[in-house]
Design a protein around this motif. Structure first.
Motif, mmCIF file in Angstrom:
data_model
loop_
_atom_site.group_PDB
_atom_site.id
_atom_site.type_symbol
_atom_site.label_atom_id
_atom_site.label_comp_id
_atom_site.label_asym_id
_atom_site.label_seq_id
_atom_site.Cartn_x
_atom_site.Cartn_y
_atom_site.Cartn_z
ATOM 1 N N LEU A 468 0.837 -1.188 0.000
ATOM 2 C CA LEU A 468 0.000 0.000 0.000
ATOM 3 C C LEU A 468 0.875 1.242 0.000
ATOM 4 C CD1 LEU A 468 -2.803 -0.775 2.605
ATOM 5 C CD2 LEU A 468 -3.096 -0.502 0.166
ATOM 6 N N ASP A 469 0.572 2.154 -0.886
ATOM 7 C CA ASP A 469 1.258 3.434 -0.892
ATOM 8 C C ASP A 469 0.681 4.295 0.226
ATOM 9 O OD1 ASP A 469 2.662 5.705 -1.447
ATOM 10 O OD2 ASP A 469 1.549 6.204 -3.275
ATOM 11 N N SER A 480 2.091 -1.321 -12.323
ATOM 12 C CA SER A 480 2.003 0.068 -11.902
ATOM 13 C C SER A 480 3.224 0.850 -12.394
ATOM 14 C CB SER A 480 1.921 0.157 -10.375
ATOM 15 O OG SER A 480 0.767 -0.494 -9.904
ATOM 16 N N VAL A 481 3.000 2.094 -12.717
ATOM 17 C CA VAL A 481 4.077 2.954 -13.242
ATOM 18 C C VAL A 481 4.847 3.510 -12.055
ATOM 19 C CG1 VAL A 481 4.631 4.948 -14.671
ATOM 20 C CG2 VAL A 481 2.650 3.508 -15.235
ATOM 21 N N LEU A 482 6.028 2.941 -11.793
ATOM 22 C CA LEU A 482 6.860 3.318 -10.659
ATOM 23 C C LEU A 482 8.258 3.682 -11.135
ATOM 24 C CD1 LEU A 482 5.869 0.368 -8.293
ATOM 25 C CD2 LEU A 482 4.964 2.689 -8.221
ATOM 26 N N LYS A 483 8.897 4.501 -10.353
ATOM 27 C CA LYS A 483 10.294 4.828 -10.618
ATOM 28 C C LYS A 483 11.158 3.849 -9.834
ATOM 29 C CE LYS A 483 13.745 8.496 -10.535
ATOM 30 N NZ LYS A 483 14.042 9.896 -10.192
ATOM 31 N N VAL A 484 11.924 3.008 -10.559
ATOM 32 C CA VAL A 484 12.735 1.955 -9.957
ATOM 33 C C VAL A 484 14.194 2.361 -10.054
ATOM 34 C CG1 VAL A 484 13.281 -0.494 -9.957
ATOM 35 C CG2 VAL A 484 10.995 0.273 -10.655
ATOM 36 N N ILE A 490 12.164 0.758 -4.661
ATOM 37 C CA ILE A 490 11.028 1.601 -5.010
ATOM 38 C C ILE A 490 10.562 2.435 -3.833
ATOM 39 C CG2 ILE A 490 10.206 0.062 -6.834
ATOM 40 C CD1 ILE A 490 8.142 -1.004 -4.861
ATOM 41 N N GLY A 491 10.934 2.048 -2.595
ATOM 42 C CA GLY A 491 10.501 2.816 -1.446
ATOM 43 C C GLY A 491 11.018 2.239 -0.161
ATOM 44 N N GLU A 492 10.485 2.780 0.966
ATOM 45 C CA GLU A 492 10.936 2.397 2.295
ATOM 46 C C GLU A 492 9.774 1.780 3.070
ATOM 47 O OE1 GLU A 492 12.986 4.427 6.264
ATOM 48 O OE2 GLU A 492 12.548 5.617 4.476
ATOM 49 N N LEU A 523 6.881 5.462 -0.912
ATOM 50 C CA LEU A 523 7.571 5.405 -2.196
ATOM 51 C C LEU A 523 8.604 6.525 -2.304
ATOM 52 C CD1 LEU A 523 4.567 4.681 -4.616
ATOM 53 C CD2 LEU A 523 6.217 3.054 -3.706
ATOM 54 N N ASP A 524 9.702 6.171 -2.988
ATOM 55 C CA ASP A 524 10.735 7.191 -3.225
ATOM 56 C C ASP A 524 10.212 8.289 -4.143
ATOM 57 O OD1 ASP A 524 12.437 5.752 -1.626
ATOM 58 O OD2 ASP A 524 13.317 4.626 -3.295
ATOM 59 N N GLU A 525 9.440 7.915 -5.135
ATOM 60 C CA GLU A 525 8.838 8.859 -6.057
ATOM 61 C C GLU A 525 7.353 8.540 -6.167
ATOM 62 O OE1 GLU A 525 10.159 11.425 -7.463
ATOM 63 O OE2 GLU A 525 12.243 11.078 -6.840
ATOM 64 N N PRO A 526 6.512 9.562 -6.297
ATOM 65 C CA PRO A 526 5.070 9.283 -6.414
ATOM 66 C C PRO A 526 4.763 8.396 -7.615
ATOM 67 C CG PRO A 526 5.462 11.603 -6.004
ATOM 68 C CD PRO A 526 6.812 11.003 -6.291
#
Length: 553
Positions: A468-469, A480-484, A490-492, A523-526
């Protein structure tokens, strides 16, 4: 009585409108006003006997029967044309004679009217009979006329006779045919009798054989019962399938999420309450133990993360009080728990030694029998109510508006969340398998364990967790369109919203994941929007099977 109708005064009868009669007024009234009339005119009023007129007899009137009274005894009333008698003086009039005369005249009038009615009724009945006779006569004439116009009656009789003889001949032929059929039927009956006799002999032989088979079947059933008993003694107790445990587990956390969405729709007061949690002496100890500083900072930074914090508090409290691994059976007192565990340890010293599966089967059957006792059910319900009230008190501290619901508020929490958790914990203990609920996230070589940072979520973890974001409350999907990042980050990791459900292996220290954990991630980036729009996501997924998980150190 003469054939005339006599009426005195004005008539009050309505039954004979064609023949009005004049009937005299009451004599008392007449004599009461006699002196008044004499004073005005100088002459006394004429006698009522002179107020008569003769009504001629109608030509068509039916003859009337004579009255039962003798006509000779009736007074003769002079016709109207007769010359009136000399007027007597008022002093010579006797009122009694006048009243008697009036009553006689009235009685004669009623008798005459009754005779007239009887005559009319007889006349009408005779008219109706005459009309019926005329109708019958017309029908007879019409029948005779029709018969005269048709063929001669004799020819018709002869034709009918010929038809009758022809019908008799057909009947005789049919009788002969039936006699032949009777002979054939008798012959067929003889054949059937012979076949029936043979069939009865065969039936007797089969009945004898059947009795022998029944005796043999009885012996075989006895042997089968013994074998079934032996199999049941060797068969393990009924096992609750993993699919039912996983379904109840997923349903529980979906109900937790639904309760938070329905009851805690306004979480603006949570931030101030959590800020005062460390210094407020009246704050529940439950919240001080569960709300870590990282969660408080998360709730301050993301307003949408407050429902996740509430879900985290509820699931953590249920896990520690009801679903923990060290709870033998929720609702069972410590004395009985100690006794049952002592029995399990003593079974290891028996000869031959009991294996782990045998002990688990004994525990499963014992707990299922214990759960049937009314006293245990009442105690389990009482402890569940205490858990609901404690949790409700902690939640109302964070959300004071919940306290307005009063007793109905904690009862809804009890029915929606606590009761399903108790049912899940009970079924998990009834099973011979060992289940574990853990917030430990399983890792593999391609995940964060290879990078040495357990607080980092990488893109391959999307397949292993339900992520869950925190910022958007959306579930991440594989597409999903994520910045990897280059290393796949992708996040913490923030917190576990729904822990992992494992079925532990008997022959190893690992387990099989039955329900994926739900993890809140920053997420590191939205997350970017798709060109064609984002599809609506369904409920949180659960899956069965999977890879074995290493034991947690």
């Amino acid at each position: 009585m003469p054939d005339t109708d006599i009426e005195l005064g004005q008539s009050s009868s309505k039954s004979m409108p064609d023949h009005p009669y004049v009937e005299s007024s009451e004599p008392e009234s007449f004599y009461r006003d006699a002196n008044a009339i004499k004073g005005m005119t100088g002459h006394p009023p004429s006698s009522p006997s002179s107020w008569v007129h003769v009504i001629p007899e109608e030509k068509d009137a039916p003859p009337r029967e004579s009255s039962k009274e003798d006509p000779s005894t009736r007074p003769v009333v002079p016709p109207r044309t007769q010359k009136p008698q000399a007027k007597a003086s008022t002093d010579d009039i006797d009122p009694k004679n006048l009243r008697t005369e009036h009553r006689n005249l009235k009685k004669e009038y009623e008798d005459a009217r009754q005779e007239l009615r009887t005559a009319w009724r007889e006349n009408r009945e005779q008219s109706l009979e005459l009309r019926d006779l005329k109708k019958q006569n017309a029908h007879l004439k019409e029948s005779l006329h029709t018969q005269a116009d048709s063929k001669s009656y004799k020819d018709q009789i002869m034709s009918e006779r010929r038809k009758f003889y022809e019908h008799v001949d057909l009947l005789e032929d049919h009788i002969v045919h039936l006699k032949h059929q009777l002979e054939k039927t008798k012959l067929h009956m003889d054949q059937l009798t012979f076949q029936t006799r043979e069939a009865n002999e065969e039936k007797a032989a089969y009945e004898t054989k059947l009795q022998n088979l029944q005796k043999q079947n009885t012996r075989l059933n006895e042997d089968l019962t013994e074998c079934r008993d032996d199999i049941l003694r060797l068969q393990p107790p009924s096992q609750i399938p993993d699919s039912k445990i996983a379904e109840e587990y997923s349903s529980l956390y979906q109900q937790i999420a639904s309760w938070v969405d329905d009851e805690a729709d306004d979480t603006q007061s949570m931030e101030a309450r959590m800020a005062d949690l460390a210094t407020d002496q009246e704050a529940p100890e439950l919240l001080k133990a569960y709300l870590e500083p990282d969660l408080i900072r998360l709730a301050k930074k993301y307003a949408d993360a407050e429902p996740l914090v509430l879900r985290y508090i509820i699931q953590l409290h249920l896990h520690r009080i009801i679903l923990a691994d060290d709870i033998y059976l929720f609702g069972l007192d410590e004395h009985n728990i100690t006794m049952l565990r002592s029995v399990e340890h003593a079974m290891d010293a028996l000869e031959p030694k009991r294996d782990t599966l045998t002990i688990q089967r004994w525990r499963s059957e014992t707990l299922q029998a214990l759960a049937k006792i009314d006293g245990f059910q009442s105690e389990q319900q009482r402890q569940a109510t205490i858990v609901s009230k404690e949790l409700w008190a902690a939640l109302t501290y964070l959300l004071p508006e919940l306290a307005t619901d009063g007793e109905s508020g904690w009862k809804r929490l009890h029915e929606t969340v606590t009761t399903p958790a108790v049912r899940l914990a009970t079924n998990m203990r009834f099973s011979t398998s060992c289940y574990r609920i853990t917030a430990h996230l399983p890792r593999n070589s391609s995940s964060s364990s290879s990078h040495g940072n357990n607080n980092v979520i990488y893109h391959p973890d999307i397949q292993r967790y339900t992520i869950l974001d925190v910022a958007t409350q959306k579930v991440l999907r594989q597409d999903s369109v994520l910045k990897v990042a280059e290393d796949g980050r992708i996040g913490e990791y923030v917190m576990v919203v729904q822990p992992l459900l494992l079925r532990m292996q008997r022959d190893s220290h690992g387990g099989i994941a039955l329900c994926k954990p739900t993890v809140a991630v920053k997420l590191d980036e939205p997350m970017a929007k798709k060109a064609k729009g984002v599809r609506a996501l369904g409920a949180l997924s659960s899956w069965f099977g999977g890879e074995q998980e290493p034991a947690r150190s």
